[in-house]
Design a protein around this motif. Structure first.
Motif, PDB file in Angstrom:
ATOM      1  N   ASN A 154       0.816  -1.209   0.000  1.00  0.00           N
ATOM      2  CA  ASN A 154       0.000   0.000   0.000  1.00  0.00           C
ATOM      3  C   ASN A 154       0.854   1.266   0.000  1.00  0.00           C
ATOM      4  N   LEU A 155       2.039   1.220   0.599  1.00  0.00           N
ATOM      5  CA  LEU A 155       2.948   2.363   0.501  1.00  0.00           C
ATOM      6  C   LEU A 155       3.332   2.594  -0.955  1.00  0.00           C
ATOM      7  N   ALA A 156       3.689   1.501  -1.648  1.00  0.00           N
ATOM      8  CA  ALA A 156       4.040   1.625  -3.056  1.00  0.00           C
ATOM      9  C   ALA A 156       2.870   2.170  -3.870  1.00  0.00           C
ATOM     10  N   LEU A 157       1.660   1.724  -3.535  1.00  0.00           N
ATOM     11  CA  LEU A 157       0.479   2.180  -4.274  1.00  0.00           C
ATOM     12  C   LEU A 157       0.247   3.682  -4.081  1.00  0.00           C
ATOM     13  N   VAL A 158       0.223   4.142  -2.828  1.00  0.00           N
ATOM     14  CA  VAL A 158      -0.078   5.562  -2.607  1.00  0.00           C
ATOM     15  C   VAL A 158       1.069   6.451  -3.095  1.00  0.00           C
ATOM     16  N   SER A 169      -7.818  13.447  -2.306  1.00  0.00           N
ATOM     17  CA  SER A 169      -8.956  12.545  -2.129  1.00  0.00           C
ATOM     18  C   SER A 169      -8.813  11.302  -3.006  1.00  0.00           C
ATOM     19  N   PHE A 170      -8.224  11.471  -4.191  1.00  0.00           N
ATOM     20  CA  PHE A 170      -8.027  10.326  -5.075  1.00  0.00           C
ATOM     21  C   PHE A 170      -6.970   9.381  -4.484  1.00  0.00           C
ATOM     22  N   VAL A 171      -5.916   9.962  -3.914  1.00  0.00           N
ATOM     23  CA  VAL A 171      -4.892   9.135  -3.263  1.00  0.00           C
ATOM     24  C   VAL A 171      -5.515   8.357  -2.105  1.00  0.00           C
ATOM     25  N   LEU A 172      -6.343   9.026  -1.311  1.00  0.00           N
ATOM     26  CA  LEU A 172      -6.997   8.373  -0.191  1.00  0.00           C
ATOM     27  C   LEU A 172      -7.887   7.232  -0.667  1.00  0.00           C
TER      28      LEU A 172
END
Length: 363
Positions: A154-158, A169-172
């Motif tokens: 999830n770190l890599a994703l965000v 908001s899209f990142v969240l």
């Protein structure tokens, strides 16, 4: 080496340090013994007694109890505190590492017996630590793997999404979606894995049909021995087993429903565990790691502040899981912690670079 050398002030300071370290190690083993029963308790008390003998050796060289003694080292003090408050697996792992670094190999005033004792202590503590590791190896592996996978993925994703320049908001939303997708995938994978193992075990285990029919078999001419031979038993031993079963069945001594086959079957299923339990634990463990990179955006941070905060939080978590792996494996905690950190941040750096390359702006 001879101990007839004329001692110096530095020697006496060193002996005093050895004395307090031996006392600390003895307290560790006695406190661990208080938490144990049976054989492990006896082993720990024997170790404590050996440390007491070493303590007496240094007291003898010092000519009795010194007026002032140095404090034990930080590691020894930590072990004493942990032995009183925490599980023995962690303490054994740390004690194993401590016993591996005995200074007596190069100490002129240590006896050969003391040097041998320290080497034996290392192996004894390694054995005790191995017992604890075997008990929690499966659950510990699942916990570390699940949480670490959630952290890194999830770190890599965000990081990758955030680098494209999209809104906070899209990142969240992407982070929450990644958490749910990963956790559901992990849970489903564990469910299928454990369920498949149980089904495979059920298909390959023996049943009680043979035992139930054993009383009607001819004791000299029967195929029951073939059952054992099919399971890998040698021909002569298979025949002996078959005759024993038939004889027992004919006198009504065998009760198939409570026999060792049934007991072994239940034990195997218990070892594999519950499919729903495995699925739920995997879901929760992944989620516990995956939520951390998203927390900055959940609490309203944006841009570079959110990225730096996420990296700091995940970095601390990776260092923690890596250090725990090091402690329980008997390896250096710092090296394991830095390895985890490098792997996690390496994955995040790659996706962040790709986000910058294909994105519409910078964070």
């Amino acid at each position: 080496m001879s101990t007839t050398l004329e001692p110096t002030a530095a020697d006496r300071r060193r002996w005093a340090r050895y004395l307090v370290e031996e006392r600390a190690e003895g307290r560790v083993y006695r406190r661990l013994a208080d938490r144990k029963q049976g054989e492990e308790r006896e082993i720990l008390l024997e170790l404590a007694e050996a440390e007491h003998r070493h303590e007496q050796h240094w007291l003898g060289l010092l000519g009795g109890e010194p007026a002032r003694l140095p404090r034990a080292g930080l590691r020894s003090r930590m072990l004493v505190g942990m032995a009183k408050r925490f599980g023995t697996v962690f303490v054994f792992a740390l004690a194993q590492s401590a016993e591996a670094r005995s200074p007596y190999d190069t100490e002129a005033f240590a006896t050969a017996a003391m040097r041998a004792d320290e080497k034996i202590h290392h192996e004894v503590v390694r054995g005790l630590a191995a017992r604890g590791r075997r008990k929690l190896s499966g659950s510990f592996r699942a916990a570390v793997f699940g949480a670490n996978d959630g952290l890194v993925s999830n770190l890599a994703l965000v990081m990758g999404i955030g680098a494209t320049g999209v809104s906070a908001s899209f990142v969240l939303f992407s982070g929450i979606a990644g958490l749910l997708a990963g956790a559901l995938s992990m849970g489903a994978g564990e469910f299928v894995s454990v369920r498949s193992q149980r089904e495979l075990l059920a298909a390959t285990e023996s049943n009680d049909d043979v035992a139930a029919a054993a009383g009607d078999l001819d004791i000299d001419e029967n195929e029951l021995a073939l059952v054992y031979r099919a399971r890998g038993v040698e021909a002569d031993e298979a025949l002996v087993k078959a005759r024993r079963v038939v004889e027992a069945a004919k006198i009504g001594a065998r009760k198939p429903s409570t026999g060792p086959v049934a007991a072994g079957r239940h034990a195997d299923h218990d070892l594999i565990g519950s499919d729903w339990g495995a699925a739920l634990s995997s879901f929760l463990l992944f989620s516990s790691g995956a939520i951390i990179p998203v927390l900055p955006w959940i609490f309203g941070l944006q841009g570079l502040a959110a990225v730096v905060t996420a990296l700091a939080m995940v970095g601390l978590a990776l260092l923690g899981t890596g250090a725990m792996v090091g402690i329980l494996s008997g390896g250096p905690p710092l090296c394991r912690a830095l390895r985890q950190l490098a792997i996690g941040f390496g994955a995040a750096a790659i996706t962040y670079a790709l986000g910058l390359l294909f994105g519409v702006g910078v964070v």
